[in-house]
Design a protein around this motif. Structure first.
Motif, short mmCIF file in Angstrom:
data_model
loop_
_atom_site.label_atom_id
_atom_site.label_comp_id
_atom_site.label_asym_id
_atom_site.label_seq_id
_atom_site.Cartn_x
_atom_site.Cartn_y
_atom_site.Cartn_z
N SER A 74 0.95 -1.26 -0.10
CA SER A 74 0.01 -0.13 0.09
C SER A 74 0.82 1.19 -0.18
O SER A 74 1.77 1.47 1.02
CB SER A 74 -0.69 -0.18 1.20
N ALA A 102 7.54 -0.45 1.34
CA ALA A 102 6.27 -1.27 1.74
C ALA A 102 6.43 -2.65 2.45
O ALA A 102 5.59 -3.05 3.04
CB ALA A 102 5.10 -1.03 0.43
N SER A 105 5.32 -3.81 6.02
CA SER A 105 3.95 -4.03 6.56
C SER A 105 3.88 -5.37 6.84
O SER A 105 3.09 -6.08 7.36
CB SER A 105 3.15 -3.74 5.49
#
Ligand code: UDP
Length: 468
Positions: A74, A102, A105
């Motif tokens: 995201s 990212a 995450s």
């Protein structure tokens, strides 16, 4: 310390490996997994859902365990389409830094999984997965970094950085001598523009700070190289920062045998290659991430056509367009392949006498192990420095001629044709082939019992796992 037979190692030792999500970073760690399994380790590989099939396929028949973690990329402006879990699938490599950031995450899922695992002796995680150091520290597991670069390129970048070459006032293409290694001259263009021009606060800048910071604070680095290939640079890294260890345990591509085809239908390229004479075929491939414009593809194609050499060319992307009528005109002499090939098998085939390479580090190592000299056409990441190493340091290749002589200059068909003819038919090609064959022999000796890489792995295991 001499080498230790594998039986001395205890099968209760458990190593955890987490490769970055790209083929070039995953493949060498899969080879490393095999090395550890052979030393009676339990091995657990971490990956994400979309990357699992490749890993499971590569390690099928082994005792390695695979843990799959969820990964939803995201980013702030949603420029990476949903479902992309590998840099090989990014619409553009300009999104690399966003993608790599990212990956953080995944950290909570990684830590949840760590809670359930049997005791881990050490973890080897990719340098781009900087956040794994925090997790390693939380669980008191030594973290080794895998960067997939040569000691030469790490040393050259480090020295250039210290000399301020990349921030100096000189033009981008002006060569500057490295004080520490005066026979090496590099220019600003040897470093990716996105890294060179990264401003504090930007994603590339923050990513570099995080990944380099986590690397230097990790226990050590596992290098896909062998001492005899670059002794000066291995020694330099080992002596300039004694709190961080380096283990050259490669070439990792020699960890398992080059597969002779076992499927039901032999790929067309293999049948085609088997009809060729010894040392007569030029292999052309640019790895798993290269981005090439249609203009450059046309120049490469026309250069290959004009050279009259026999070639096997891997066309990685469906949208790479070859000139009209090209494949018909070169039929028999040249072949374009539009599928994943077994590159190691090609580079180990005696019919292959040269390789036009983008100089990804795995490809350089595989070419050296196959005894195949290169035409170096670097594109991104540290490939320009690898190309210098190939031509100037190892003397196993020539740089692709660019029309304006610039490091990142465009290629023209005349230059392509000239370079490949020189490699395949010229006096220089003969010399380069002799040089690379010497290194190929040294590479095999390094991984044999008692060899430098074999012993480096012994030392690593003894240091981190202790004796029985
Ligand atoms: N590779 C392969 N078949 C292909 C394309 C690539 O086996 O059709 C392998 C190659 O042998 C190497 C890796 O993918 O091990 C590419 O890594 P490299 O560091 O050379 O380049 P990158 O893809 O990271 O740019």
């Amino acid at each position: 310390m001499g080498s230790i037979p594998s039986e001395e190692f205890n099968s209760s030792f458990h190593a955890l490996l987490f490769p970055f999500m790209s083929k070039g970073h995953t493949i060498p760690l899969l080879h490393f997994a095999r090395l550890l399994l052979r030393r009676n380790f339990s091995v657990t590989l971490f990956t994400t859902t979309a990357n699992r099939p490749f890993i499971a396929d590569s390690l099928s028949g082994t005792a390695a365990s695979i843990v799959t973690l969820p990964f939803t990329v995201s980013t702030t402006n949603n420029d990476i389409p949903p479902g992309i879990e590998s840099t090989d699938k990014l619409p553009s490599m300009s999104l690399f830094f966003e993608f790599a950031m990212a990956t953080a995450s995944i950290q909570p899922h990684f830590e949840q999984a760590l809670e359930t695992l049997p005791r881990v002796s050490f973890m080897v995680t990719d340098g781009f997965l900087w956040w794994t150091l925090q997790s390693a520290n939380k669980f008191h597991i030594p973290r080794l970094v895998f960067f997939g670069m040569s000691c030469y390129s790490v040393s050259v970048f480090r020295e250039a950085e210290m000399q301020g070459i990349f921030r100096g006032p000189q033009p981008d293409d002006e060569l500057v001598e490295l004080t520490r290694f005066p026979w090496i001259k590099i220019c600003k263009e040897d470093l990716e523009p996105s890294s060179r021009n990264a401003e504090p606060g930007s994603i590339p800048y923050e990513f570099n700070v995080k990944s380099v910071g986590a690397s230097v604070n990790s226990y050590g680095t596992v290098v896909n190289s062998f001492y005899e290939l670059e002794p000066l640079f291995v020694d330099y890294l080992k002596t300039t920062n004694t709190s961080h260890k380096y283990w050259c345990v490669g070439p990792l591509c020699l960890a398992d045998d080059v597969g002779s085809f076992s499927g039901t239908k032999e790929p067309k390229w293999m049948t085609w290659l088997h009809q060729k004479k010894k040392c007569s075929v030029l292999y052309v491939a640019f790895g798993s991430q290269a981005e090439i414009s249609n203009e450059e593809l046309e120049e490469i194609a026309m250069g290959l056509e004009e050279s009259m050499v026999s070639f096997l060319w891997v066309i990685r992307k469906k949208d790479w367009v070859l000139p009209k009528g090209f494949e018909e005109r070169v039929e028999g002499r040249g072949m374009a392949v539009r599928e994943w090939v077994d590159q190691r098998e090609i580079l180990n085939d005696e019919r292959v006498g040269g390789y036009v390479s983008h100089c990804g580090w795995n490809s350089v190592v595989e070419s050296v192990c196959g005894g195949v000299p290169m035409v170096a056409w670097p594109m991104m990441a540290e490939q320009h420095v690898n190309a210098r190493m190939v031509e100037e340091e190892l003397k196993v290749g020539i740089r692709m001629e660019t029309c304006d002589g610039k490091v990142r200059g465009s290629v023209k068909r005349e230059g392509v044709s000239k370079c490949v003819k020189e490699l395949m038919e010229g006096e220089r090609g003969i010399q380069l082939r002799q040089n690379v064959k010497v290194l190929a022999r040294l590479a095999r000796m390094a991984v044999q019992e008692g060899g430098s890489s074999w012993s480096a792995l012994d030392h690593l295991i003894h240091e981190l796992c202790g004796k029985k």
